[in-house]
Design a protein around this motif. Sequence first.
Motif, mmCIF file in Angstrom:
data_model
loop_
_atom_site.group_PDB
_atom_site.id
_atom_site.type_symbol
_atom_site.label_atom_id
_atom_site.label_comp_id
_atom_site.label_asym_id
_atom_site.label_seq_id
_atom_site.Cartn_x
_atom_site.Cartn_y
_atom_site.Cartn_z
ATOM 1 N N ILE A 1 0.861 -1.180 0.000
ATOM 2 C CA ILE A 1 0.000 0.000 0.000
ATOM 3 C C ILE A 1 0.898 1.230 0.000
ATOM 4 O O ILE A 1 1.955 1.243 0.640
ATOM 5 C CB ILE A 1 -0.889 -0.010 1.268
ATOM 6 N N ASN A 2 0.481 2.264 -0.689
ATOM 7 C CA ASN A 2 1.264 3.496 -0.713
ATOM 8 C C ASN A 2 1.180 4.174 0.665
ATOM 9 O O ASN A 2 0.078 4.480 1.135
ATOM 10 C CB ASN A 2 0.695 4.442 -1.780
ATOM 11 N N PRO A 3 2.315 4.414 1.298
ATOM 12 C CA PRO A 3 2.263 5.075 2.610
ATOM 13 C C PRO A 3 1.828 6.539 2.528
ATOM 14 O O PRO A 3 1.514 7.147 3.556
ATOM 15 C CB PRO A 3 3.703 5.006 3.123
ATOM 16 N N TYR A 4 1.745 7.067 1.309
ATOM 17 C CA TYR A 4 1.373 8.472 1.120
ATOM 18 C C TYR A 4 0.047 8.798 1.841
ATOM 19 O O TYR A 4 -0.970 8.142 1.613
ATOM 20 C CB TYR A 4 1.230 8.757 -0.388
ATOM 21 N N ALA A 5 0.069 9.786 2.706
ATOM 22 C CA ALA A 5 -1.101 10.258 3.447
ATOM 23 C C ALA A 5 -1.841 9.116 4.146
ATOM 24 O O ALA A 5 -3.059 9.129 4.262
ATOM 25 C CB ALA A 5 -2.065 10.994 2.503
ATOM 26 N N SER A 6 -1.086 8.114 4.577
ATOM 27 C CA SER A 6 -1.747 6.913 5.101
ATOM 28 C C SER A 6 -1.068 6.353 6.344
ATOM 29 O O SER A 6 -0.939 5.143 6.493
ATOM 30 C CB SER A 6 -1.796 5.832 4.009
ATOM 31 N N GLU A 7 -0.636 7.231 7.252
ATOM 32 C CA GLU A 7 -0.104 6.698 8.509
ATOM 33 C C GLU A 7 -1.237 5.920 9.187
ATOM 34 O O GLU A 7 -2.356 6.424 9.311
ATOM 35 C CB GLU A 7 0.372 7.828 9.423
ATOM 36 N N TYR A 8 -0.914 4.710 9.618
ATOM 37 C CA TYR A 8 -1.970 3.856 10.155
ATOM 38 C C TYR A 8 -1.752 3.633 11.652
ATOM 39 O O TYR A 8 -0.671 3.227 12.076
ATOM 40 C CB TYR A 8 -1.974 2.513 9.418
ATOM 41 N N ASN B 1 -17.480 15.337 -13.269
ATOM 42 C CA ASN B 1 -18.628 15.985 -12.618
ATOM 43 C C ASN B 1 -19.187 15.211 -11.430
ATOM 44 O O ASN B 1 -20.372 15.306 -11.128
ATOM 45 C CB ASN B 1 -19.789 16.178 -13.618
ATOM 46 N N GLN B 2 -18.367 14.436 -10.769
ATOM 47 C CA GLN B 2 -18.940 13.637 -9.688
ATOM 48 C C GLN B 2 -17.989 13.525 -8.506
ATOM 49 O O GLN B 2 -16.820 13.899 -8.587
ATOM 50 C CB GLN B 2 -19.316 12.249 -10.215
ATOM 51 N N LEU B 3 -18.512 12.991 -7.420
ATOM 52 C CA LEU B 3 -17.735 12.814 -6.194
ATOM 53 C C LEU B 3 -17.807 11.348 -5.765
ATOM 54 O O LEU B 3 -18.641 10.581 -6.254
ATOM 55 C CB LEU B 3 -18.308 13.713 -5.094
ATOM 56 N N VAL B 4 -16.952 11.014 -4.810
ATOM 57 C CA VAL B 4 -16.859 9.621 -4.376
ATOM 58 C C VAL B 4 -17.536 9.479 -3.016
ATOM 59 O O VAL B 4 -17.362 10.328 -2.139
ATOM 60 C CB VAL B 4 -15.371 9.194 -4.291
ATOM 61 N N LEU B 5 -18.295 8.409 -2.854
ATOM 62 C CA LEU B 5 -18.924 8.147 -1.547
ATOM 63 C C LEU B 5 -17.875 7.618 -0.577
ATOM 64 O O LEU B 5 -16.913 6.956 -0.983
ATOM 65 C CB LEU B 5 -20.040 7.111 -1.696
ATOM 66 N N ASP B 6 -18.103 7.877 0.700
ATOM 67 C CA ASP B 6 -17.121 7.504 1.719
ATOM 68 C C ASP B 6 -17.345 6.056 2.158
ATOM 69 O O ASP B 6 -18.046 5.783 3.128
ATOM 70 C CB ASP B 6 -17.262 8.463 2.900
ATOM 71 N N LEU B 7 -16.721 5.152 1.445
ATOM 72 C CA LEU B 7 -16.915 3.726 1.765
ATOM 73 C C LEU B 7 -16.202 3.294 3.041
ATOM 74 O O LEU B 7 -16.285 2.127 3.423
ATOM 75 C CB LEU B 7 -16.472 2.865 0.587
ATOM 76 N N SER B 8 -15.515 4.216 3.690
ATOM 77 C CA SER B 8 -14.945 3.845 4.992
ATOM 78 C C SER B 8 -16.054 3.889 6.055
ATOM 79 O O SER B 8 -15.882 3.394 7.157
ATOM 80 C CB SER B 8 -13.792 4.779 5.363
ATOM 81 N N ASN B 9 -17.179 4.486 5.709
ATOM 82 C CA ASN B 9 -18.312 4.594 6.628
ATOM 83 C C ASN B 9 -19.220 3.358 6.463
ATOM 84 O O ASN B 9 -19.764 3.120 5.382
ATOM 85 C CB ASN B 9 -19.073 5.888 6.271
ATOM 86 N N THR C 1 -16.774 11.077 8.963
ATOM 87 C CA THR C 1 -17.023 10.194 10.105
ATOM 88 C C THR C 1 -15.797 9.398 10.565
ATOM 89 O O THR C 1 -15.804 8.862 11.669
ATOM 90 C CB THR C 1 -18.136 9.178 9.752
ATOM 91 N N ASN C 2 -14.781 9.289 9.735
ATOM 92 C CA ASN C 2 -13.641 8.441 10.100
ATOM 93 C C ASN C 2 -12.792 9.137 11.172
ATOM 94 O O ASN C 2 -12.365 10.273 10.986
ATOM 95 C CB ASN C 2 -12.801 8.171 8.842
ATOM 96 N N ALA C 3 -12.545 8.443 12.275
ATOM 97 C CA ALA C 3 -11.794 9.058 13.378
ATOM 98 C C ALA C 3 -10.335 9.273 12.991
ATOM 99 O O ALA C 3 -9.652 10.119 13.548
ATOM 100 C CB ALA C 3 -11.895 8.169 14.607
ATOM 101 N N ASN C 4 -9.844 8.489 12.052
ATOM 102 C CA ASN C 4 -8.456 8.621 11.599
ATOM 103 C C ASN C 4 -8.437 9.020 10.137
ATOM 104 O O ASN C 4 -8.579 8.170 9.254
ATOM 105 C CB ASN C 4 -7.733 7.279 11.725
ATOM 106 N N GLN C 5 -8.255 10.285 9.860
ATOM 107 C CA GLN C 5 -8.271 10.719 8.451
ATOM 108 C C GLN C 5 -7.212 9.998 7.624
ATOM 109 O O GLN C 5 -7.422 9.728 6.449
ATOM 110 C CB GLN C 5 -8.075 12.230 8.349
ATOM 111 N N SER C 6 -6.099 9.681 8.258
ATOM 112 C CA SER C 6 -5.031 9.040 7.474
ATOM 113 C C SER C 6 -5.314 7.554 7.216
ATOM 114 O O SER C 6 -4.502 6.867 6.613
ATOM 115 C CB SER C 6 -3.683 9.228 8.152
ATOM 116 N N HIS C 7 -6.466 7.065 7.671
ATOM 117 C CA HIS C 7 -6.864 5.694 7.328
ATOM 118 C C HIS C 7 -7.781 5.668 6.105
ATOM 119 O O HIS C 7 -8.146 4.592 5.634
ATOM 120 C CB HIS C 7 -7.632 5.030 8.485
#
Length: 730
Positions: A269-276, A439-447, A486-492
């Motif tokens: 996985i790319n570690p970019y913006a993804s500290e876990y 012209n579209q946006l992505v749904l937050d599938l982490s929710n 809603t995600n408590a960890n944005q970097s996740h």
Amino acid sequence: MRLLVQITAYLLPLFWASQVASADNQIIIETQQTALVIRVDKDADPTMVYLGKRLQQPTEYGLLTGNGKRGEDYTKIYNSVYTPAGGRNLLEPAIQVTHADGNPSLDLKYVRHEKSDLADGIVLTKVYLKDPQYPFEVTLFYKAYQKEDVIEQWSSIRHTEKKPVRMQKYASANLYLPAQSYYLTHFHGDWAQEMKPEEIQLSAGLKVLDTKLGTRADLFQAPSFLLALNKPADEETGEVLAGTLAWSGNYQLQFEVDPLRNLRLISGINPYASEYTLAPNKEFVTPAFLFTYSASGTGTASRNMHRWARKHRIPQGEGNRLTLLNNWEATFFDFNEEKLTTLFKDGKKLGVDLFLLDDGWFGNKYPRNNDRTSLGDWQENKQKLPHGLGYLIKEAESAGIRFGIWLEPEMVSPKSELYEKHPDWVIKLPNRAEYYFRNQLVLDLSNPKVQDFVYSIVDDMLTKNPTLGYIKWDCNAVIYNAFSATNANQSHLYIDYVQGLYKVLERLRTKYPTLPLMLCSGGGGRVDYGALKYFTEFWPSDNTDGLERVFIQWDYSYFYPAIATCNHITDWGKQPIKFRTDVAMMGKMGYDIVVGKLDEKELSFSQEALKTYSRVKEVIWKGDLFRLVAPYKNNLASLMYVSEKQDKAVWFSYLVSNRYQEGSQAPIRLKGLNPAKKYKVQELNVYPGTNSRINQNPAVLSGDYLMTVGFNPVVDARRTSVVLELTETN
Ligand code: GLA
């Protein structure tokens, strides 16, 4: 029993110190042709000492001189099996963490390993590693598919520290390959120009292939590569490793020529913006890195991948597929029940199995009449489809054709009821202007609520319409302004998104195990073996120009089998319908044309072609692929599929240059046949009103002759595409 194994797995690491007393402990991971050897030294550091052709005498792995090192390795871990950061490491790490107490270092010592035989010739080796100072463990998994010569590698990370551990990097695999030189072929592109190959010689230092697009992740760069050792990649000779990361999100593939001129390969996985942030007792499992090593060029490597994918990865990989007629390019958003009903009949007349209703059928408050609105509002548009989907499905079925539908479940239009009701379900930054891709946006599938919504869209549709025969699952936007309400960890977010998507797909697959599902992403922006665990097939590109497709399909064919590659005959490009049909046959064939506009010859040619396809498709889908003449270096492209029994083959050749008098001047040598067998050579897809010189007097030749001397398919400006069938005869 399973629980006991699990408990022992966690308790045993505590005794790691006493377990590693024996120096030079070796772990040998083998397939029929390949070996990967891990050595554990007296300090319990696990290093990779070999990856290559399997030796006949396993005892001789003990003779390997460490790791092919050609000088001093200051750290003794340049070839670590999973390089930990923060200690004595000097190179690119596989894992980097900050412990609960703030300590930024990691050391990973060998604890023990175990092997188990799974079904179908699969051997799983688990190597347990642990930090001597912290209750922090990594398990490396190596699944070796014996017959297919494919190794699937991933890792799991876990700890029992007092507080969460922050992980800055967590790779899937870390390989080490000593050679004189390294040639990397990677595949890049954009919309309608996917999978353009580029081969480079790696120089000292790091080369990184990655994506930061989130969804539609490999639009610019595929997560697959070919790595040739000592000389550029060749179809039949030389050592080559074909690798691919099974992950539908941000990935990173790193190739580091180290100070000793050995190659370190790290993928994950790319570690970019993804500290876990990993909580105590939770397990983080990385996606799998898949690779096959071939000592006989890229041909063997891709045949290995294809066999593995059909048998072990793609749903119904060894099963059937439906031919179809899609309405996208015939109607775009402009259709109604009447038009569609005519198209069903056209599909039936043509002879396909299924009609696929594409984009534009949904949305009422905001009708989907262009690509600016309605994604998320998955209800039939009452004006276009007043009687609903159920009615259409019945109409199709009574016309003798099955019915499938297009969905883009992960997406939302800013102009939609879904967006109005649930703005917090959308990935966007609260204090930044929205920025759109198509012209579209992505749904937050982490929710989890969004996961339930996406699942229920598909599930409700299938529950209401149990005979629905096919879903094309599209994904047309990348992630901009990555932020979850809603995600408590944005970097996740990037990781949780993909895991959320997989959860939805897993639920759907469990309930609908045999439903054909097409993986599409605004063309081929998401083709990987993470998603292909759930999808029966994928859409390689919106570019269906016959000539372009010779190239695009050629490059996908290094990694993906024909049975999963959807090729449609459309009006793109200048090639005649015969050329486009021949090209589409090299995979899962479909149509996206106005049947009513075909003239008599075109229609009868297409009807015949579908019948021929149904007769020869098994060889194309399940046979071995041999690429004979590459379009990049020649005026021709030529490739063939040979059945496992070597009793049948289908051979495709195309003119890819329009220079004067170009063509197949010389015979082309075939591959993969049985030299002792005799084959009758006959031309297929002969266009009405033309004569095939080959069929006037069908040749009967031995496999030996065909592979040694060859055969001229007679490709020239008048015969720009030629399909030949070889059938064993006495
Ligand atoms: C994407 C797909 C196309 C088509 C359109 C519909 O671009 O790749 O095949 O389905 O969406 O909007």
